[in-house]
Scaffold this motif. Sequence first.
Motif, PDB file in Angstrom:
ATOM      1  N   PRO A   1     -37.721 -44.167 -31.516  1.00  0.00           N
ATOM      2  CA  PRO A   1     -36.699 -43.727 -30.566  1.00  0.00           C
ATOM      3  C   PRO A   1     -35.368 -43.459 -31.265  1.00  0.00           C
ATOM      4  CG  PRO A   1     -37.784 -45.726 -29.810  1.00  0.00           C
ATOM      5  CD  PRO A   1     -38.228 -45.514 -31.212  1.00  0.00           C
ATOM      6  N   MET A   2     -34.619 -42.506 -30.756  1.00  0.00           N
ATOM      7  CA  MET A   2     -33.294 -42.207 -31.289  1.00  0.00           C
ATOM      8  C   MET A   2     -32.278 -43.151 -30.663  1.00  0.00           C
ATOM      9  SD  MET A   2     -33.160 -38.104 -31.694  1.00  0.00           S
ATOM     10  CE  MET A   2     -34.499 -37.224 -32.508  1.00  0.00           C
ATOM     11  N   GLU A   3     -31.251 -43.460 -31.431  1.00  0.00           N
ATOM     12  CA  GLU A   3     -30.241 -44.425 -30.995  1.00  0.00           C
ATOM     13  C   GLU A   3     -28.864 -43.774 -30.954  1.00  0.00           C
ATOM     14  OE1 GLU A   3     -31.011 -47.383 -30.054  1.00  0.00           O
ATOM     15  OE2 GLU A   3     -33.092 -47.518 -30.768  1.00  0.00           O
ATOM     16  N   CYS A   4     -28.028 -44.277 -30.079  1.00  0.00           N
ATOM     17  CA  CYS A   4     -26.570 -44.037 -30.104  1.00  0.00           C
ATOM     18  C   CYS A   4     -26.170 -42.602 -29.768  1.00  0.00           C
ATOM     19  CB  CYS A   4     -25.980 -44.399 -31.468  1.00  0.00           C
ATOM     20  SG  CYS A   4     -26.355 -46.080 -32.030  1.00  0.00           S
ATOM     21  N   LEU A   5     -27.015 -41.835 -29.127  1.00  0.00           N
ATOM     22  CA  LEU A   5     -26.634 -40.466 -28.830  1.00  0.00           C
ATOM     23  C   LEU A   5     -25.466 -40.407 -27.845  1.00  0.00           C
ATOM     24  CD1 LEU A   5     -30.103 -38.675 -28.522  1.00  0.00           C
ATOM     25  CD2 LEU A   5     -28.430 -38.443 -30.362  1.00  0.00           C
ATOM     26  N   SER A   6     -25.524 -41.217 -26.813  1.00  0.00           N
ATOM     27  CA  SER A   6     -24.445 -41.223 -25.826  1.00  0.00           C
ATOM     28  C   SER A   6     -23.133 -41.673 -26.454  1.00  0.00           C
ATOM     29  CB  SER A   6     -24.809 -42.121 -24.648  1.00  0.00           C
ATOM     30  OG  SER A   6     -25.898 -41.592 -23.934  1.00  0.00           O
ATOM     31  N   ARG A   7     -23.205 -42.667 -27.331  1.00  0.00           N
ATOM     32  CA  ARG A   7     -21.994 -43.149 -27.987  1.00  0.00           C
ATOM     33  C   ARG A   7     -21.420 -42.109 -28.934  1.00  0.00           C
ATOM     34  NH1 ARG A   7     -22.942 -47.567 -32.381  1.00  0.00           N
ATOM     35  NH2 ARG A   7     -23.380 -45.637 -33.517  1.00  0.00           N
ATOM     36  N   ASP A   8     -22.280 -41.384 -29.634  1.00  0.00           N
ATOM     37  CA  ASP A   8     -21.814 -40.414 -30.618  1.00  0.00           C
ATOM     38  C   ASP A   8     -21.314 -39.123 -29.988  1.00  0.00           C
ATOM     39  OD1 ASP A   8     -22.504 -42.260 -32.518  1.00  0.00           O
ATOM     40  OD2 ASP A   8     -24.372 -41.264 -33.105  1.00  0.00           O
ATOM     41  N   PHE A   9     -21.736 -38.842 -28.754  1.00  0.00           N
ATOM     42  CA  PHE A   9     -21.317 -37.614 -28.072  1.00  0.00           C
ATOM     43  C   PHE A   9     -20.802 -37.974 -26.676  1.00  0.00           C
ATOM     44  CE2 PHE A   9     -24.594 -36.467 -31.133  1.00  0.00           C
ATOM     45  CZ  PHE A   9     -23.955 -35.458 -31.850  1.00  0.00           C
ATOM     46  N   PRO A  10     -19.642 -38.617 -26.624  1.00  0.00           N
ATOM     47  CA  PRO A  10     -19.143 -39.168 -25.356  1.00  0.00           C
ATOM     48  C   PRO A  10     -18.753 -38.113 -24.331  1.00  0.00           C
ATOM     49  CG  PRO A  10     -17.472 -39.347 -27.064  1.00  0.00           C
ATOM     50  CD  PRO A  10     -18.719 -38.892 -27.752  1.00  0.00           C
ATOM     51  N   HIS A  11     -18.521 -36.868 -24.757  1.00  0.00           N
ATOM     52  CA  HIS A  11     -18.101 -35.828 -23.815  1.00  0.00           C
ATOM     53  C   HIS A  11     -19.280 -35.098 -23.182  1.00  0.00           C
ATOM     54  CE1 HIS A  11     -13.978 -36.455 -25.028  1.00  0.00           C
ATOM     55  NE2 HIS A  11     -14.302 -36.250 -26.291  1.00  0.00           N
ATOM     56  N   LEU A  12     -20.492 -35.458 -23.578  1.00  0.00           N
ATOM     57  CA  LEU A  12     -21.677 -34.810 -23.025  1.00  0.00           C
ATOM     58  C   LEU A  12     -22.389 -35.740 -22.057  1.00  0.00           C
ATOM     59  CD1 LEU A  12     -23.176 -33.165 -26.252  1.00  0.00           C
ATOM     60  CD2 LEU A  12     -21.644 -32.132 -24.566  1.00  0.00           C
ATOM     61  N   SER A  13     -22.881 -35.180 -20.963  1.00  0.00           N
ATOM     62  CA  SER A  13     -23.660 -35.946 -20.000  1.00  0.00           C
ATOM     63  C   SER A  13     -25.117 -35.923 -20.457  1.00  0.00           C
ATOM     64  CB  SER A  13     -23.523 -35.334 -18.605  1.00  0.00           C
ATOM     65  OG  SER A  13     -24.328 -36.024 -17.690  1.00  0.00           O
ATOM     66  N   LEU A  14     -25.556 -37.030 -21.039  1.00  0.00           N
ATOM     67  CA  LEU A  14     -26.870 -37.090 -21.669  1.00  0.00           C
ATOM     68  C   LEU A  14     -27.843 -37.959 -20.878  1.00  0.00           C
ATOM     69  CD1 LEU A  14     -25.900 -37.581 -25.441  1.00  0.00           C
ATOM     70  CD2 LEU A  14     -26.572 -35.459 -24.308  1.00  0.00           C
ATOM     71  N   LYS A  15     -29.056 -37.440 -20.729  1.00  0.00           N
ATOM     72  CA  LYS A  15     -30.187 -38.240 -20.270  1.00  0.00           C
ATOM     73  C   LYS A  15     -31.197 -38.266 -21.418  1.00  0.00           C
ATOM     74  CE  LYS A  15     -29.876 -36.927 -15.370  1.00  0.00           C
ATOM     75  NZ  LYS A  15     -30.618 -36.268 -14.256  1.00  0.00           N
ATOM     76  N   TYR A  16     -31.905 -39.350 -21.522  1.00  0.00           N
ATOM     77  CA  TYR A  16     -32.869 -39.502 -22.611  1.00  0.00           C
ATOM     78  C   TYR A  16     -34.202 -39.966 -22.039  1.00  0.00           C
ATOM     79  CZ  TYR A  16     -34.998 -41.343 -26.909  1.00  0.00           C
ATOM     80  OH  TYR A  16     -35.846 -41.609 -27.954  1.00  0.00           O
ATOM     81  N   VAL A  17     -35.265 -39.224 -22.383  1.00  0.00           N
ATOM     82  CA  VAL A  17     -36.601 -39.618 -21.967  1.00  0.00           C
ATOM     83  C   VAL A  17     -37.511 -39.514 -23.177  1.00  0.00           C
ATOM     84  CG1 VAL A  17     -37.202 -37.293 -21.180  1.00  0.00           C
ATOM     85  CG2 VAL A  17     -38.479 -39.253 -20.320  1.00  0.00           C
ATOM     86  N   ARG A  18     -38.407 -40.465 -23.310  1.00  0.00           N
ATOM     87  CA  ARG A  18     -39.321 -40.500 -24.450  1.00  0.00           C
ATOM     88  C   ARG A  18     -40.723 -40.144 -23.972  1.00  0.00           C
ATOM     89  NH1 ARG A  18     -40.304 -41.945 -29.503  1.00  0.00           N
ATOM     90  NH2 ARG A  18     -41.968 -43.418 -29.991  1.00  0.00           N
ATOM     91  N   ILE A  19     -41.322 -39.121 -24.589  1.00  0.00           N
ATOM     92  CA  ILE A  19     -42.661 -38.641 -24.248  1.00  0.00           C
ATOM     93  C   ILE A  19     -43.558 -38.812 -25.468  1.00  0.00           C
ATOM     94  CG2 ILE A  19     -44.037 -36.676 -23.496  1.00  0.00           C
ATOM     95  CD1 ILE A  19     -42.043 -37.572 -21.416  1.00  0.00           C
ATOM     96  N   PHE A  20     -44.619 -39.569 -25.305  1.00  0.00           N
ATOM     97  CA  PHE A  20     -45.520 -39.772 -26.439  1.00  0.00           C
ATOM     98  C   PHE A  20     -46.945 -39.944 -25.922  1.00  0.00           C
ATOM     99  CE2 PHE A  20     -45.298 -40.313 -30.945  1.00  0.00           C
ATOM    100  CZ  PHE A  20     -46.505 -40.920 -31.275  1.00  0.00           C
ATOM    101  N   PRO A  21     -47.940 -39.235 -26.489  1.00  0.00           N
ATOM    102  CA  PRO A  21     -47.813 -38.300 -27.611  1.00  0.00           C
ATOM    103  C   PRO A  21     -47.060 -37.031 -27.217  1.00  0.00           C
ATOM    104  CG  PRO A  21     -50.045 -38.277 -26.742  1.00  0.00           C
ATOM    105  CD  PRO A  21     -49.343 -39.391 -26.051  1.00  0.00           C
ATOM    106  N   PRO A  22     -46.395 -36.416 -28.201  1.00  0.00           N
ATOM    107  CA  PRO A  22     -45.543 -35.269 -27.894  1.00  0.00           C
ATOM    108  C   PRO A  22     -46.323 -33.971 -27.793  1.00  0.00           C
ATOM    109  CG  PRO A  22     -45.429 -35.758 -30.226  1.00  0.00           C
ATOM    110  CD  PRO A  22     -46.334 -36.804 -29.609  1.00  0.00           C
ATOM    111  N   GLY A  23     -45.671 -32.960 -27.304  1.00  0.00           N
ATOM    112  CA  GLY A  23     -46.191 -31.594 -27.216  1.00  0.00           C
ATOM    113  C   GLY A  23     -45.101 -30.748 -26.596  1.00  0.00           C
TER     114      GLY A  23
END
Length: 331
Positions: free
Chosen positions: A70-92
């Motif tokens: 999983p990726m970490e700290c995206l919301s913290r690193d880009f505070p001006h963007l409204s981010l949602k995060y979902v993890r899909i595995f296996p990917p495609g």
Amino acid sequence: MEAVRVHVDSVEMSDRISVAENSRQPFQSRIAFVVPTMNRPAELRRLLASVECQSVLPDEIIIVDGSTEPMECLSRDFPHLSLKYVRIFPPGLTKQRNAGMAMLSPHITLAACLDDDLVLEPGSIETMLRVWDNAPKHVGGASFNIVNVRAPRALLIKSLFRMDSFRRGAVLRSGYEATIAPVRKDTFFEWLCGGATVWRRQVIEEFQYDEWFRGYAYFEDVDYSYRVGRKYRLIILAGARVKHLSPPVKENRNYLLGKCQVVNRRYFMQKNPDLSVGLFYWATLGLVIANIGEGILTNSPGLFARAWGNVVGLLQSGLGRLEQIDGALKD
């Protein structure tokens, strides 16, 4: 949960959603970006940095992550963007796109699935929204203008084999697509790049990405946009400029790419019986010759492997074996 309907094997939702400080949004349209990604954190962060620098910010960005970790700290690193995060595995790719589109907020009127190796040039979102605010209802998709696409070579020969055409952006009866070069003015086409196109919400609700295309999902963009284009107009906006910084194909995946080039197109032909199977085989012969010829000129063993993949894919599809090809083709 909506994502279950798009065949998501496992989903984890981050509860860390930052709030976009988008007081500069002067447009009626509300736009979201869905970004499927897998094991490319540097490219994803480069894309998000180019979005954060825009004069107008998107209303939400949905990261659909198929990475092994999983990726970490995206919301913290880009505070001006409204981010949602979902993890899909296996990917495609198609599965991730469908899952992301299913998560759009109700107020969103436009959405794009952006490739994670895209970089937006200044003002591109503002240009896109200005056009969409006045777009007639028959316009279903508008693509960013990918300005670093290489101009087609040997176009006359390729057009004789029905692999390409002087009619830019056409879908040919052979099942092959004419190259979309960078445009100098807003231009209508018959297909659009799947990783750089903004779709009307009505289109998203009416059309899903075909999950027969697995893994890298070669040719899914032509499949999707061609279906949409039979009902709506498709356009590339000259002023909405982006760059596609795509990595090269892995040397040991050229054979697989060669098979994809044939098998996935043959599946597309099967879905569209008005196209010509005879012209498909003629164009594919041209593709084999083109890969061998470029391999000789550039001394590239990978292109010989790709040509062999073309031949094997041609034989298999001729026997009615349309193998779904999984896995990543690039780093």
